[in-house]
Design a protein around this motif. Structure first.
Motif, PDB file in Angstrom:
ATOM      1  N   VAL A 104       0.851  -1.203   0.000  1.00 53.48           N
ATOM      2  CA  VAL A 104       0.000   0.000   0.000  1.00 53.48           C
ATOM      3  C   VAL A 104       0.880   1.244   0.000  1.00 53.48           C
ATOM      4  O   VAL A 104       2.083   1.183   0.275  1.00 53.48           O
ATOM      5  N   GLY A 105       0.266   2.378  -0.285  1.00 52.48           N
ATOM      6  CA  GLY A 105       0.998   3.629  -0.331  1.00 52.48           C
ATOM      7  C   GLY A 105       1.341   4.162   1.056  1.00 52.48           C
ATOM      8  O   GLY A 105       0.673   3.855   2.045  1.00 52.48           O
ATOM      9  N   VAL A 106       2.398   4.968   1.096  1.00 51.57           N
ATOM     10  CA  VAL A 106       2.818   5.649   2.324  1.00 51.57           C
ATOM     11  C   VAL A 106       2.759   7.147   2.063  1.00 51.57           C
ATOM     12  O   VAL A 106       3.332   7.641   1.087  1.00 51.57           O
ATOM     13  N   LYS A 107       2.063   7.878   2.922  1.00 53.55           N
ATOM     14  CA  LYS A 107       1.895   9.321   2.773  1.00 53.55           C
ATOM     15  C   LYS A 107       2.712  10.047   3.841  1.00 53.55           C
ATOM     16  O   LYS A 107       2.665   9.677   5.015  1.00 53.55           O
ATOM     17  N   PHE A 108       3.442  11.063   3.402  1.00 53.43           N
ATOM     18  CA  PHE A 108       4.329  11.790   4.301  1.00 53.43           C
ATOM     19  C   PHE A 108       3.727  13.134   4.706  1.00 53.43           C
ATOM     20  O   PHE A 108       3.208  13.870   3.857  1.00 53.43           O
ATOM     21  N   PHE A 109       3.847  13.461   5.997  1.00 55.42           N
ATOM     22  CA  PHE A 109       3.327  14.719   6.524  1.00 55.42           C
ATOM     23  C   PHE A 109       4.331  15.304   7.506  1.00 55.42           C
ATOM     24  O   PHE A 109       5.291  14.652   7.907  1.00 55.42           O
ATOM     25  N   SER A 110       4.085  16.541   7.902  1.00 57.74           N
ATOM     26  CA  SER A 110       4.875  17.115   8.981  1.00 57.74           C
ATOM     27  C   SER A 110       4.193  16.794  10.315  1.00 57.74           C
ATOM     28  O   SER A 110       2.985  16.547  10.382  1.00 57.74           O
ATOM     29  N   HIS A 111       4.988  16.810  11.354  1.00 61.24           N
ATOM     30  CA  HIS A 111       4.475  16.627  12.716  1.00 61.24           C
ATOM     31  C   HIS A 111       3.410  17.682  13.010  1.00 61.24           C
ATOM     32  O   HIS A 111       2.378  17.395  13.630  1.00 61.24           O
ATOM     33  N   GLN A 112       3.639  18.888  12.538  1.00 59.54           N
ATOM     34  CA  GLN A 112       2.716  19.991  12.769  1.00 59.54           C
ATOM     35  C   GLN A 112       1.374  19.755  12.074  1.00 59.54           C
ATOM     36  O   GLN A 112       0.302  19.992  12.647  1.00 59.54           O
ATOM     37  N   GLN A 113       1.397  19.270  10.833  1.00 57.67           N
ATOM     38  CA  GLN A 113       0.149  18.939  10.143  1.00 57.67           C
ATOM     39  C   GLN A 113      -0.636  17.875  10.908  1.00 57.67           C
ATOM     40  O   GLN A 113      -1.864  17.938  11.007  1.00 57.67           O
ATOM     41  N   GLY A 114       0.079  16.899  11.448  1.00 56.13           N
ATOM     42  CA  GLY A 114      -0.576  15.862  12.223  1.00 56.13           C
ATOM     43  C   GLY A 114      -1.255  16.418  13.463  1.00 56.13           C
ATOM     44  O   GLY A 114      -2.380  16.031  13.801  1.00 56.13           O
ATOM     45  N   HIS A 115      -0.566  17.329  14.150  1.00 58.89           N
ATOM     46  CA  HIS A 115      -1.166  17.951  15.333  1.00 58.89           C
ATOM     47  C   HIS A 115      -2.463  18.667  14.974  1.00 58.89           C
ATOM     48  O   HIS A 115      -3.462  18.574  15.692  1.00 58.89           O
ATOM     49  N   ILE A 116      -2.444  19.392  13.871  1.00 58.20           N
ATOM     50  CA  ILE A 116      -3.630  20.144  13.456  1.00 58.20           C
ATOM     51  C   ILE A 116      -4.791  19.197  13.158  1.00 58.20           C
ATOM     52  O   ILE A 116      -5.919  19.400  13.616  1.00 58.20           O
ATOM     53  N   ALA A 117      -4.531  18.131  12.399  1.00 58.50           N
ATOM     54  CA  ALA A 117      -5.592  17.183  12.046  1.00 58.50           C
ATOM     55  C   ALA A 117      -6.149  16.476  13.273  1.00 58.50           C
ATOM     56  O   ALA A 117      -7.371  16.295  13.401  1.00 58.50           O
ATOM     57  N   ALA A 118      -5.275  16.078  14.199  1.00 62.85           N
ATOM     58  CA  ALA A 118      -5.736  15.395  15.407  1.00 62.85           C
ATOM     59  C   ALA A 118      -6.582  16.325  16.265  1.00 62.85           C
ATOM     60  O   ALA A 118      -7.597  15.912  16.843  1.00 62.85           O
ATOM     61  N   ALA A 119      -6.178  17.588  16.354  1.00 66.94           N
ATOM     62  CA  ALA A 119      -6.950  18.555  17.136  1.00 66.94           C
ATOM     63  C   ALA A 119      -8.331  18.758  16.529  1.00 66.94           C
ATOM     64  O   ALA A 119      -9.348  18.788  17.243  1.00 66.94           O
ATOM     65  N   LEU A 120      -8.410  18.892  15.208  1.00 63.29           N
ATOM     66  CA  LEU A 120      -9.697  19.080  14.548  1.00 63.29           C
ATOM     67  C   LEU A 120     -10.592  17.857  14.742  1.00 63.29           C
ATOM     68  O   LEU A 120     -11.801  17.987  14.991  1.00 63.29           O
ATOM     69  N   TYR A 121     -10.032  16.673  14.612  1.00 60.12           N
ATOM     70  CA  TYR A 121     -10.806  15.447  14.818  1.00 60.12           C
ATOM     71  C   TYR A 121     -11.379  15.409  16.232  1.00 60.12           C
ATOM     72  O   TYR A 121     -12.582  15.168  16.435  1.00 60.12           O
TER      73      TYR A 121
END
Length: 310
Positions: A104-121
């Motif tokens: 399967v594919g692997v998608k790369f993000f920044s730690h900061q983007q992850g924080h933003i998405a987790a907070a919104l969720y």
């Protein structure tokens, strides 16, 4: 096809991984990196070693659920060019291995983007990923206000709007906490001490335009401690000074950009004093503590959106 995603994040504080099914975070596992008593953090070489040791244990219950349809991973602290920290290479390596094993594919993000998405969720605000908003990322490595809007792939594109010019909020909290004899990371223990103080404190923000300076937090708290002020008062002063800076930054930026939604993320934003005051004043969306501190859920959520959203 399995429409689950797995997310991995190996920050300088926490080994974390999560599993997401498009609606719910099914697993959100993490282990703090061990820090010796009296120390204020880890060298990158030590962080890498501990991630290599801890990540298989963190991933075990997530992998027991079977293969996922996509893997997401944080590979840099921030999205801008040149942002780098060796500890993220551990997560990247594991993620690429899983992707290859599962085909399967692997998608790369920044730690900061992850924080933003987790907070919104966590705040029930994932729809903000489709519009412009203001996000605060407040942790041991970052104290920044970010203007966020979707890029061409629907991922959060981050523009720095304001920041701390010196010490980061989490560093201030940890330095004051260690000074008071608390274990690192000091946030939860410092909060408990601060909540036990109901007397007055002197706290002001030190600003340069929309940016703040937090070096005075440690200096002011050290002065109080050396003068014999109670531990609880010193702890409360520390948090009130951090709060004053975030308040001034937010007020100024909303004046500049207009009435945007505001989201707060990062380990420092799990503090109840900050949450209560900033929610009351700005209607800010806060992540629950487990999604505000470092976690793999944000990478899992963003990977799922990249792979499965039309």
């Amino acid at each position: 096809m399995n429409k689950h995603s797995v997310g991995i994040d190996t920050s300088n504080y926490t080994t974390s991984a999560a599993r997401y099914d498009g609606e719910r975070v099914l697993e959100n596992r993490k282990l703090l990196l061990p820090v010796k008593p009296g120390e204020k953090g880890l060298r990158q070489s030590d962080a890498v070693f501990h991630h290599v040791k801890q990540l298989p244990r963190v991933l075990e219950p997530i992998l027991e659920m079977g293969p996922a349809g996509v893997v997401g991973v944080s590979i840099t602290p921030r999205s801008e060019m040149g942002s780098y920290m060796p500890c993220f290479l551990v997560g990247k390596g594991f993620a690429c291995t899983l992707g290859a094993a599962w085909g399967v594919g692997v998608k790369f993000f920044s730690h900061q983007q992850g924080h933003i998405a987790a907070a919104l969720y966590s705040a029930g605000k994932l729809e903000l990923l489709d519009r412009k908003f203001l996000a605060f990322h407040v942790s041991g490595g970052t104290t920044e206000a970010l203007l966020v809007q979707p890029d061409s792939q629907g991922m959060p594109e981050v523009e720095l709007a304001a920041q701390s010019l010196d010490l980061k909020a989490g560093q201030a909290v940890d330095r004051v906490g260690v000074m008071l004899g608390m274990g690192f990371p000091c946030g939860p223990e410092l909060e408990r001490a601060a909540l036990a103080w109901d007397g007055p404190v002197k706290a002001r923000a030190y600003m340069k335009g929309r940016d703040c300076s937090l070096s005075g937090v440690e200096n002011q708290c050290r002065k109080l401690w050396e003068e014999g002020h109670p531990r609880e008062e010193v702890a409360r002063t520390c948090l009130e000074m951090v709060l004053a800076a975030l308040d001034a930054m937010c007020a100024g930026l909303l004046e500049d950009f207009g009435p945007l939604p505001v989201v707060f993320s990062g380990g420092v934003c799990s503090n109840s004093i900050l949450r209560e005051r900033l929610t009351e004043k700005y209607g800010g969306a806060f992540a629950a503590p487990e999604f505000s501190a470092d976690n793999g859920a944000g990478a899992a959520i963003l990977a799922w959106r990249r792979r499965f959203l039309p």
